[in-house]
Design an enzyme around this catalytic site. Structure first.
Site, short mmCIF file in Angstrom:
data_model
loop_
_atom_site.label_atom_id
_atom_site.label_comp_id
_atom_site.label_asym_id
_atom_site.label_seq_id
_atom_site.Cartn_x
_atom_site.Cartn_y
_atom_site.Cartn_z
N CYS A 95 0.82 -1.22 0.00
CA CYS A 95 0.00 0.00 0.00
C CYS A 95 0.84 1.26 0.00
O CYS A 95 0.44 2.27 -0.58
CB CYS A 95 -0.92 0.04 1.21
SG CYS A 95 -2.12 -1.29 1.29
N CYS A 130 -2.59 -1.31 11.30
CA CYS A 130 -2.50 -1.61 9.87
C CYS A 130 -2.33 -3.11 9.66
O CYS A 130 -2.96 -3.71 8.77
CB CYS A 130 -1.30 -0.89 9.25
SG CYS A 130 -1.73 0.62 8.39
N CYS A 193 8.11 14.89 36.42
CA CYS A 193 8.98 14.97 35.23
C CYS A 193 9.47 16.41 35.08
O CYS A 193 10.65 16.66 34.79
CB CYS A 193 8.22 14.57 33.98
SG CYS A 193 7.19 13.11 34.12
N HIS A 197 13.18 18.15 34.36
CA HIS A 197 13.41 18.42 32.93
C HIS A 197 12.93 19.80 32.48
O HIS A 197 13.06 20.13 31.32
CB HIS A 197 12.79 17.31 32.08
CG HIS A 197 13.43 16.00 32.34
ND1 HIS A 197 14.74 15.75 32.05
CD2 HIS A 197 12.96 14.86 32.92
CE1 HIS A 197 15.06 14.52 32.40
NE2 HIS A 197 14.00 13.97 32.95
N CYS A 240 12.55 6.16 33.61
CA CYS A 240 12.37 7.33 34.47
C CYS A 240 11.44 6.99 35.64
O CYS A 240 11.69 7.39 36.76
CB CYS A 240 11.80 8.50 33.67
SG CYS A 240 13.01 9.78 33.31
#
Lengths: 279, 121
Positions: A95, A130, A193, A197, A240
């Site tokens: 495809c 898919c 986080c 960061h 993490c």
């Protein structure tokens, strides 16, 4: 009742109605967008770059000269792309073109909202969908060699294309959920986080430089020396989580996909560069 | 036989009392140093400059320097910083070592004792 009394009652009623209205408005606003106080980095972008180069500069140069071990996986991914699998007798190439011509630039828009599942779709998830829907093939196990190889090859078709992730319309609540997770405190260490960061990015945590989240999502899958192997961004999420002593979540769960959307949006405008090479 | 049992019991009691007295006196700096340096316990050098430790982090202040601001009477404040720093800064990055069971009360006592031992005089 005297005139004064009536006026007083009317005033009280009007005040009550006004406060009730304001209260409801405040509640609705609260539900619409949870108030997150965003951090600003302690260290300027220029100073961050200087520190980053001081810690990683010469190593990344050496790596670039000697090549990336994940290039072998990329070659295997290319082979898998044209391998016929499943009941429909098709391969990805059937495809999307023999060299994936029709997929050039496609990865730059991922993760994206998918109306069919009413959720966020990553490239990894899309490849498996898919396979199931159009090839009649079994989905690949996340983080398995073949899954990473195919993911890497499909993303490499968009190498150099600027990331353009949309958080408009139905994607917005998922972006907000990812952001909420990013700012929430986790684990026994009680870190978010964003603390490491965003607020403290550019600082040293023992011998490690706390990296800035602008470049967190533009180069996965990456070869990582610590793993002595190639892995996905979600494998890094799990690492993490463990670092802050929190139970890691399963690959491609809703939370990680929302988080990936949030982080990839931070990288909007940067070119996709896979495979990455990390310490 | 009976006498020796009693003697053993007596000795245990004496040792126990001596140990608790030592604990009440405010911890053991040598133990504190081990806890501060251990990666699975305090791991303080991840964020702070700690005397004698290489590659310290720079997220928090130099521990020896920051101790300059605390006299012996401020022991409770130093203890609270280690136990749960959120009392002083609700948005601190410092892990709540006590409430999140990273360290026991006795271990925090030892760490505080160590911190006073590195204070520049």
């Amino acid at each position: 009742m005297s005139r004064l009394g009536r006026v007083l009652v009317m005033l009280v009623c009007a005040f009550g109605a006004l406060t009730a209205g304001a209260w409801r408005y405040a509640l609705a606003a609260d539900e619409a967008a949870p108030q997150i106080k965003e951090y600003k980095p302690n260290i300027s972008a220029r100073e961050y770059e200087k520190r980053y180069n001081a810690v990683y500069g010469k190593y990344t140069e050496q790596m670039a000269e000697e090549g990336n071990p994940a290039d072998f996986m990329l070659d295997d991914g290319k082979d898998l792309f044209s391998k016929v699998e499943g009941s429909a007798g098709k391969s990805c190439a059937s495809c999307h073109g023999a060299n994936g011509e029709k997929l050039k630039g496609a990865a730059a828009g991922f993760p994206k909202y998918d109306p069919a599942t009413k959720g966020i779709n990553t490239v990894a998830l899309q490849i498996n969908r898919c396979r199931e829907d159009h090839m009649g093939a079994a989905p690949l196990k996340y983080e398995s060699y073949d899954q990473l190889a195919l993911d890497l090859y499909v993303k490499s078709l968009s190498n150099g294309v600027p990331i353009k992730v949309s958080i408009d319309g139905p994607a917005r609540p998922f972006y907000e959920a990812g952001k909420a997770y990013y700012y929430k405190r986790h684990g026994q260490f009680n870190f978010s986080c964003a603390l490491c960061h965003v607020k403290y990015s550019g600082h040293m945590m023992r011998a490690n430089l706390l990296s800035n989240n602008r470049h967190h999502a533009d180069h996965w899958p990456s070869y990582r020396l610590k793993w002595a192997g190639t892995g996905s961004l979600q494998r890094r999420f799990r690492g993490c989580n463990k670092n802050v002593r929190q139970k890691p979540l399963p690959f491609e769960c809703e939370t990680y996909r929302d988080l990936q959307l949030y982080l990839t949006y931070q990288a909007n405008g940067l070119p996709i560069q896979v495979p990455g090479f990390k310490m | 036989m009976r006498t020796s049992n009693l003697a053993a019991l007596g000795l245990t009691l004496v040792v126990f009392l001596a140990l608790s007295a030592a604990a009440m006196a405010g911890g053991n700096a040598e133990n504190g140093k081990k806890i501060v340096q251990a990666r699975n316990l305090g791991n303080c050098a991840a964020c702070h400059v700690v005397p004698g430790m290489e590659f310290p982090g720079d997220v928090g202040p130099d521990l020896a320097k920051s101790m300059e601001g605390y006299a012996a009477k401020d022991r409770d404040t130093v203890w609270q910083w280690v136990w749960d720093a959120r009392k002083f800064d609700p948005d601190t990055i410092m892990p709540p070592f006590g409430p999140n069971k990273l360290l026991t009360k006795e271990q925090v006592d030892d760490v505080v004792e160590y911190l006073y031992s590195i204070k520049k005089k």
